[in-house]
Design a protein around this motif. Sequence first.
Motif, short mmCIF file in Angstrom:
data_model
loop_
_atom_site.label_atom_id
_atom_site.label_comp_id
_atom_site.label_asym_id
_atom_site.label_seq_id
_atom_site.Cartn_x
_atom_site.Cartn_y
_atom_site.Cartn_z
N ARG A 227 0.81 -1.23 0.00
CA ARG A 227 0.00 0.00 0.00
C ARG A 227 0.85 1.28 0.00
NH1 ARG A 227 -1.27 -2.17 4.56
NH2 ARG A 227 -1.01 -0.15 5.56
N PRO A 228 1.85 1.41 -0.85
CA PRO A 228 2.64 2.65 -0.83
C PRO A 228 1.83 3.83 -1.35
CG PRO A 228 3.21 1.37 -2.76
CD PRO A 228 2.26 0.51 -1.94
N GLY A 229 2.18 5.02 -0.89
CA GLY A 229 1.47 6.22 -1.32
C GLY A 229 2.36 7.22 -2.03
N VAL A 230 3.42 7.63 -1.31
CA VAL A 230 4.25 8.75 -1.76
C VAL A 230 5.01 8.46 -3.06
CG1 VAL A 230 6.22 10.17 -1.06
CG2 VAL A 230 4.48 9.59 0.62
N TYR A 231 5.22 7.17 -3.36
CA TYR A 231 6.06 6.79 -4.51
C TYR A 231 5.65 7.45 -5.82
CZ TYR A 231 2.43 3.88 -6.59
OH TYR A 231 1.28 3.46 -7.20
N VAL A 232 4.39 7.82 -5.96
CA VAL A 232 3.96 8.42 -7.24
C VAL A 232 4.67 9.74 -7.53
CG1 VAL A 232 1.70 7.35 -7.47
CG2 VAL A 232 1.92 9.43 -6.09
N PHE A 233 4.89 10.51 -6.47
CA PHE A 233 5.51 11.83 -6.64
C PHE A 233 6.92 11.89 -6.06
CE2 PHE A 233 0.93 13.48 -6.15
CZ PHE A 233 0.73 13.55 -7.52
N GLY A 234 7.13 11.22 -4.94
CA GLY A 234 8.36 11.46 -4.16
C GLY A 234 8.27 12.81 -3.47
N ASP A 235 9.16 13.05 -2.54
CA ASP A 235 9.20 14.35 -1.86
C ASP A 235 10.57 14.51 -1.19
OD1 ASP A 235 8.97 12.77 0.47
OD2 ASP A 235 6.86 13.28 0.78
N ALA A 236 10.75 15.61 -0.49
CA ALA A 236 12.07 15.88 0.10
C ALA A 236 12.39 14.88 1.21
CB ALA A 236 12.16 17.32 0.60
#
Lengths: 357, 357
Positions: A227-236
């Motif tokens: 259930r990953p979420g952030v992987y679509v955009f990535g962030d700092a």
Amino acid sequence: MSAGSVEPPTPYLRVDLGRLRTNVAAAADRAAAAGVAMRPHAKTHKCPEVARLQLEAGAVGLTVATIGEAEVFVEESGAEDVFVAYPLWLTAESAARLRDLGQRADVAIGIDSVEAARHNGALLEGADVAVLVEVDSGHHRSGADPADAGEVAAAAVEAGLTLRGVFTFPGHGYGPDAREGAAADEARALTAAVASLRASGLEPDVVSGGSTPTLAVTDTGVVTEMRPGVYVFGDAQQWELGVVPPSSIALVCRATVVSHAGGHLVLDSGSKALGADRAAYATGWGRLPAYPDARVVQLSEHHAVVDLAGAPLPALGTRVDVVPNHVCNTVNLADALWVDDGGGLVRWSVSARGRNS
Amino acid sequence: MSAGSVEPPTPYLRVDLGRLRTNVAAAADRAAAAGVAMRPHAKTHKCPEVARLQLEAGAVGLTVATIGEAEVFVEESGAEDVFVAYPLWLTAESAARLRDLGQRADVAIGIDSVEAARHNGALLEGADVAVLVEVDSGHHRSGADPADAGEVAAAAVEAGLTLRGVFTFPGHGYGPDAREGAAADEARALTAAVASLRASGLEPDVVSGGSTPTLAVTDTGVVTEMRPGVYVFGDAQQWELGVVPPSSIALVCRATVVSHAGGHLVLDSGSKALGADRAAYATGWGRLPAYPDARVVQLSEHHAVVDLAGAPLPALGTRVDVVPNHVCNTVNLADALWVDDGGGLVRWSVSARGRNS
């Protein structure tokens, strides 16, 4: 940007569609190669267009945090299977919304206690809503002790709920050198939860884990779903944790240089555009792809003060991109994402923004 | 709550109308007694109804942070005088919006450099928009050196802009035992700025300062106008700084107890409802009026984990109020404020939410 396309005023969120597609495909390929289902967390993007990319890439359904998000994604992205990965404590009103949603899609929710199993079970009597038992794998937020998973699951079954399985969020993988340990904790906790279910005579269909930091190191012998979420955009945060290289980050806040006061760079991307998140390990309030050594050293609602580490100041009025620390909270501040598809900017609505309940 | 009034699902922002009115009146009375004009900062509430209370209490106009906020308040609260207290770097588009606004209200903007004076002046040629020169009084965010205020002001006049005066934000008053020092810095900086203007042959009509922490200690022999924002609601920052007692705090996030995992209180008021702000001096991510010794020890998007300092855990499903750390960012996450007027809950729209440009 192509001639004719209109750029919105700064600060605004800008998505690189090529990078977004690459990120979605890479995670889908990894899950497929490992033989586990992909159920990405839509709380990160809150955007039906991004959900459609994930579903087209083979996601079995979506994860969401709230009933409101579930409603948006069933309504607007054609999702047929949504899991509210949260220990909901229902009211008559929220149970009615879930009941309605259960008639239009496969719906599951989280529970983490015997009390919640009984309470929610009574409110959902006859509804087509499944449950997964949340267990704590070390993040110490919500989730039952894995050894108690069987007891919670049995209470759910006794309350008339359909048991789908168990889940955990290894959020303590958000830390320097923490992801391998968190992934191992996750595997242990889920293994113990499954054993606890079996001791109660129950068998899970789904064993669900995963987060963006642990995505690459999750034990796919244990989990059946990620259930990953952030992987679509990535962030700092992901950049600073070494999980995502800056060249893969697909979302930035485009800002304008409004001041050179004190010899600093002052941008109009404040906390009302970037979000105020700053984890203990973060080196500032965001990073600048064009200036890897720079740090956002001060953040207020409409000002980001940047120390450029000696680089010459870009002129007043220059546009500068900032990668936010925590993209989930950044997106939740915006009504739209402006998507660079190579030919211009397209507006995608953040339809689930603010849907906190 | 009166019978028949409907309570929204948690988490939601709840305003105590009696306290709000008292806070607005107290600050208005203080300004009147000191003989200075009140120009409250509407970025805190972003709500036309609150703005109307401030204007009815004698505010000479409103302060805002963006042109978008100015548009909302002129349009929806009947404000006839708005000051964008921000060093704007205009584009053709934003200048056109200001020009339009200048035909419907008294409009002023900030500038903090000779370059911005020339650039904005050229774009605003013939428009009915005034300027105030921002000076840095020690917060080190934006603002010219006070000694340079005359040069910036002269450049503005030469560029055809109407000079209204000088302003500063003593934001370094947000710190333990910092407000007296910040107020003194503010007085020194504004005095120096006025002297610098006079040395350039210019006279300010307005000398504007003030913030909620410095409100009570601002040197009213120097400023002619105050711009506090947070005072209408108060928040956990003001509580912890000793500026506002908890009994005066007019806005809370009402949350539900969703889990007792790990023996902690877990609420559904996460960073997407409270905001992620945590100043260096803050003791947690928010405070609970009913449990003054409790601290929010962990915050994620939809979970607030609370250490109750030994108090018995309220039952699952109980409603608990949380005072957010920084109310300006909290309100910017919500579409509505639910206002308890003594007879039930009334919905007020956060019309300027997300208006970052």
